[in-house]
Design an enzyme around this catalytic site. Sequence first.
Site, PDB file in Angstrom:
ATOM      1  N   ARG A  16       0.843  -1.210   0.000  1.00 59.07           N
ATOM      2  CA  ARG A  16       0.000   0.000   0.000  1.00 59.07           C
ATOM      3  C   ARG A  16       0.879   1.261   0.000  1.00 59.07           C
ATOM      4  NH1 ARG A  16      -4.456   0.594   4.634  1.00 59.07           N
ATOM      5  NH2 ARG A  16      -2.630   1.027   5.893  1.00 59.07           N
ATOM      6  N   LYS A  47      -2.610   6.783   1.107  1.00 61.64           N
ATOM      7  CA  LYS A  47      -2.468   7.095   2.538  1.00 61.64           C
ATOM      8  C   LYS A  47      -1.439   8.218   2.646  1.00 61.64           C
ATOM      9  CE  LYS A  47      -2.079   4.584   6.895  1.00 61.64           C
ATOM     10  NZ  LYS A  47      -3.142   5.218   7.651  1.00 61.64           N
ATOM     11  N   GLU A  94     -16.111   6.386   6.820  1.00 66.80           N
ATOM     12  CA  GLU A  94     -15.227   5.729   7.786  1.00 66.80           C
ATOM     13  C   GLU A  94     -15.103   6.644   8.996  1.00 66.80           C
ATOM     14  OE1 GLU A  94     -11.132   5.328   6.451  1.00 66.80           O
ATOM     15  OE2 GLU A  94     -11.163   7.279   5.485  1.00 66.80           O
TER      16      GLU A  94
HETATM   17  N1  PXG Z   1      -9.001   4.910   7.846  1.00 67.14           N
HETATM   18  C1  PXG Z   1      -8.075   5.872   7.990  1.00 67.14           C
HETATM   19  C2  PXG Z   1      -8.395   7.248   7.548  1.00 67.14           C
HETATM   20  C3  PXG Z   1      -6.829   5.548   8.551  1.00 67.14           C
HETATM   21  O1  PXG Z   1      -5.918   6.499   8.689  1.00 67.14           O
HETATM   22  C4  PXG Z   1      -7.567   3.254   8.808  1.00 67.14           C
HETATM   23  C5  PXG Z   1      -8.767   3.637   8.238  1.00 67.14           C
HETATM   24  C6  PXG Z   1      -7.342   1.815   9.158  1.00 67.14           C
HETATM   25  O2  PXG Z   1      -6.527   1.187   8.187  1.00 67.14           O
HETATM   26  P1  PXG Z   1      -5.556  -0.033   8.507  1.00 67.14           P
HETATM   27  O3  PXG Z   1      -4.884  -0.320   7.220  1.00 67.14           O
HETATM   28  O4  PXG Z   1      -4.609   0.429   9.576  1.00 67.14           O
HETATM   29  O5  PXG Z   1      -6.413  -1.143   8.956  1.00 67.14           O
HETATM   30  C7  PXG Z   1      -6.561   4.228   8.978  1.00 67.14           C
HETATM   31  C8  PXG Z   1      -5.275   3.823   9.624  1.00 67.14           C
HETATM   32  C9  PXG Z   1      -1.161   6.937  12.985  1.00 67.14           C
HETATM   33  C10 PXG Z   1      -2.528   6.433  12.680  1.00 67.14           C
HETATM   34  O6  PXG Z   1      -1.033   7.966  13.635  1.00 67.14           O
HETATM   35  C11 PXG Z   1      -2.806   5.866  11.441  1.00 67.14           C
HETATM   36  C12 PXG Z   1      -4.086   5.413  11.150  1.00 67.14           C
HETATM   37  C13 PXG Z   1      -5.050   5.503  12.100  1.00 67.14           C
HETATM   38  C14 PXG Z   1      -4.772   6.074  13.348  1.00 67.14           C
HETATM   39  C15 PXG Z   1      -3.494   6.539  13.640  1.00 67.14           C
HETATM   40  O7  PXG Z   1      -0.178   6.313  12.569  1.00 67.14           O
HETATM   41  N2  PXG Z   1      -4.342   4.853   9.901  1.00 67.14           N
END
Ligand code: PXG
Length: 294
Positions: free
Chosen positions: A50, A149, A182
């Site tokens: 990703r 991302k 989301e």
């Molecule tokens: N939606 C968003 C907008 C995210 O940023 C997820 C869903 C979940 O995706 P994954 O692939 O992790 O199952 C994310 C995840 C950080 C941080 O500070 C990053 C996220 C969420 C919270 C904190 O690193 N990303």
Amino acid sequence: MKIYIDGRFYDRENAKISVFDHGLLYGDGVFEGIRAYHGRVFRLDEHLRRLYHSARATTLNIPLTLDEMKSAVIETLHVNEMNDAYIRLVVTRGVGDLGLDPRKCPKACVIIIAGKITLYPSEFYSKGLDLITVSTKRNIPEAVNPAIKSLNYLNNIMAKIEANRANAPEAIMLSKDGYVAECTGDNIFIVKDQTLLTPPAWVGALEGITKAVVIEIAQKLKIPAREGIFTPYDIYTASEAFLTGTAAEVIPVTRLDTRDIGDGRPGPITKKLIAEFRKLTLREGTPIHSSRKS
Ligand code: PXG
């Protein structure tokens, strides 16, 4: 704590980048949040895929091959002697001039932080989250595809601030058309008629790695799971709801906008998925110490 920046390790207080880095000046960059459990990095290949896709889509040239990046992640865990970690991998456009032209940034900057993250107090995993729907809409996918991302999180941060001010631990974000997209850092699932339903990426949701893992687990358990669009009404009337994310893992949602979801307690399907997810994280993953089998 030792932080990796461009192939070298720095102490926390010396881990610095330039004020001319376009990651800071313009949010020009991409990132991943990855977890290691018990000496194994969970879904590392999926996260790196990703990351490289996000970089490709934004024409950001990562100065490491995928294998080199994998080694750098493992090395960062070694150097920090961590078997359980939250790995924050950031690739910025690098140092450039003022002015947003990325051609002025000759080299991307790679940062790997191995730390810890706790998004929610542990009691929420057993009692569930009480959420609100916020007025900040999710960015439209036609502008920036949510599959990327990127370091541009202002949209989600504004939603998070609304949640903070309402004393809610997370926020449900809708698409401009009013469909559930989301949360600020998690994907959402509902359970209706014993079936899992989660919004597709095109509504404005990140293509979550944890979301994919939960769908996989559901399939193994013979629980039907599909992507589909829905509105807050469908959450109010769902029998269960939960969030997924690398940082959040799998966490029940028991109230939304002052309404109980189902009987207001974490449901049986959610509980089962949480248990199976935990088992999987301890069983699977890329070993940090090469003597272990993956
Ligand atoms: N939606 C968003 C907008 C995210 O940023 C997820 C869903 C979940 O995706 P994954 O692939 O992790 O199952 C994310 C995840 C950080 C941080 O500070 C990053 C996220 C969420 C919270 C904190 O690193 N990303």
